[in-house]
Design a protein around this motif. Structure first.
Motif, mmCIF file in Angstrom:
data_model
loop_
_atom_site.group_PDB
_atom_site.id
_atom_site.type_symbol
_atom_site.label_atom_id
_atom_site.label_comp_id
_atom_site.label_asym_id
_atom_site.label_seq_id
_atom_site.Cartn_x
_atom_site.Cartn_y
_atom_site.Cartn_z
ATOM 1 N N GLY A 24 0.913 -1.206 -0.106
ATOM 2 C CA GLY A 24 -0.006 0.051 -0.009
ATOM 3 C C GLY A 24 0.923 1.407 0.100
ATOM 4 N N VAL A 25 1.996 1.244 0.772
ATOM 5 C CA VAL A 25 3.051 2.452 0.767
ATOM 6 C C VAL A 25 3.429 2.630 -0.717
ATOM 7 C CG1 VAL A 25 4.796 3.390 1.763
ATOM 8 C CG2 VAL A 25 3.152 2.378 3.363
ATOM 9 N N VAL A 26 3.917 1.622 -1.104
ATOM 10 C CA VAL A 26 4.566 1.614 -2.517
ATOM 11 C C VAL A 26 3.396 2.027 -3.544
ATOM 12 C CG1 VAL A 26 5.658 0.122 -4.349
ATOM 13 C CG2 VAL A 26 6.446 0.182 -2.017
ATOM 14 N N ALA A 27 2.371 1.669 -3.490
ATOM 15 C CA ALA A 27 1.213 1.984 -4.370
ATOM 16 C C ALA A 27 0.826 3.499 -4.144
ATOM 17 C CB ALA A 27 0.018 1.201 -4.356
ATOM 18 N N ALA A 28 0.887 3.886 -2.901
ATOM 19 C CA ALA A 28 0.522 5.140 -2.680
ATOM 20 C C ALA A 28 1.598 6.267 -3.401
ATOM 21 C CB ALA A 28 0.355 5.621 -1.242
ATOM 22 N N GLY A 29 2.801 5.704 -2.999
ATOM 23 C CA GLY A 29 3.997 6.450 -3.686
ATOM 24 C C GLY A 29 4.091 6.582 -5.138
ATOM 25 N N GLY A 75 -7.736 9.381 0.113
ATOM 26 C CA GLY A 75 -7.049 8.072 0.665
ATOM 27 C C GLY A 75 -6.965 7.981 2.149
ATOM 28 N N ALA A 76 -6.689 9.432 2.571
ATOM 29 C CA ALA A 76 -6.597 9.094 4.302
ATOM 30 C C ALA A 76 -7.946 8.798 4.809
ATOM 31 C CB ALA A 76 -6.224 10.766 4.774
ATOM 32 N N ALA A 77 -9.230 9.340 4.185
ATOM 33 C CA ALA A 77 -10.384 9.060 4.728
ATOM 34 C C ALA A 77 -10.597 7.450 4.461
ATOM 35 C CB ALA A 77 -11.315 9.626 4.288
ATOM 36 N N LEU A 78 -10.204 7.038 3.311
ATOM 37 C CA LEU A 78 -10.356 5.532 3.235
ATOM 38 C C LEU A 78 -9.398 4.699 3.876
ATOM 39 C CD1 LEU A 78 -10.904 5.402 -0.942
ATOM 40 C CD2 LEU A 78 -12.575 4.996 0.862
ATOM 41 N N GLY A 135 -3.464 2.896 -3.017
ATOM 42 C CA GLY A 135 -2.612 2.412 -2.003
ATOM 43 C C GLY A 135 -2.874 2.732 -0.418
ATOM 44 N N LEU A 136 -3.492 3.740 -0.222
ATOM 45 C CA LEU A 136 -3.941 4.061 1.189
ATOM 46 C C LEU A 136 -4.853 2.841 1.685
ATOM 47 C CD1 LEU A 136 -3.471 7.748 1.610
ATOM 48 C CD2 LEU A 136 -1.966 5.829 2.391
ATOM 49 N N VAL A 137 -5.843 2.400 0.578
ATOM 50 C CA VAL A 137 -6.778 1.441 1.016
ATOM 51 C C VAL A 137 -6.049 0.194 1.312
ATOM 52 C CG1 VAL A 137 -8.410 -0.169 0.165
ATOM 53 C CG2 VAL A 137 -8.622 2.570 -0.121
#
Length: 188
Positions: free
Chosen positions: A26-31, A49-52, A121-123
């Motif tokens: 998730g961290v890599v996908a968010a990056g 993303g933060a809310a999800l 990514g955050l999900v």
């Protein structure tokens, strides 16, 4: 397995097995999503993303708690000839069984970044955080009851400690196995 012994895996370790891969994917996908402006822009994608992340972490941490509690309350004591599976073996088995699901989820999160950057990514990271929180909750229950919860490996299948095949949990003392309460590596 002589004399009716069963192979047992720690419930908290099975739950915790997916936390680390989901978090880092998730961290890599968010990056990656941060590098792509997407249709909505980075700011909206970041807020969404933060809310999800929070919603996903809460849902994953809270789902099926009643089933875990029910099986824990009805758990029987592990037998003398039961075999306790190592933490590393449980983690490896879960990750092998789910590697294609993890890759697929990572790819979906990456593609989703073209629409709503960072959010996919955050999900994934939220799901990993939720699994980690659930393992902490199980660890608190194990400490409170002064027992470790185990499930037969053939019932848990590919990492489902409360799946349809599960017919019950077994318990051991708090010092059994190589993982502490909550499934973390036992400190020596």
């Amino acid at each position: 397995m002589g004399r009716g012994g069963q192979s047992l895996a720690r419930v908290a370790v099975v739950v915790r097995a997916g936390a680390l891969p989901l978090w880092w994917l998730g961290v890599v996908a968010a990056g990656v999503g941060f590098l792509i402006p997407g249709l909505t822009g980075r700011r909206i994608g970041g807020y969404a993303g933060a809310a999800l992340f929070l919603v996903c972490a809460a849902v994953v941490a809270l789902v099926r708690r009643r089933r875990y509690t029910g099986w824990a309350d009805a758990a029987s004591k592990a037998g003398k000839f039961d075999i306790l599976q190592d933490r590393a073996v449980t983690l490896r088995n879960w990750r092998r069984a789910h590697r294609w699901w993890l890759l697929g989820a990572f790819l979906v999160a990456g593609v989703f970044s073209f629409v709503l950057p960072i959010a996919g990514g955050l999900v994934l990271a939220g799901a990993g955080a939720g699994l980690w929180l659930k393992s902490l909750w199980l660890g608190g229950r194990e400490r409170r009851d002064d027992v470790l919860l185990w499930v037969r490996t053939d019932w848990a299948g590919a990492g489902r400690p409360v799946g349809k095949k599960v017919k019950g949990y077994r318990t051991t003392g708090i010092a059994a196995g190589d993982a502490g309460p909550g499934g973390a590596r036992r400190r020596r």
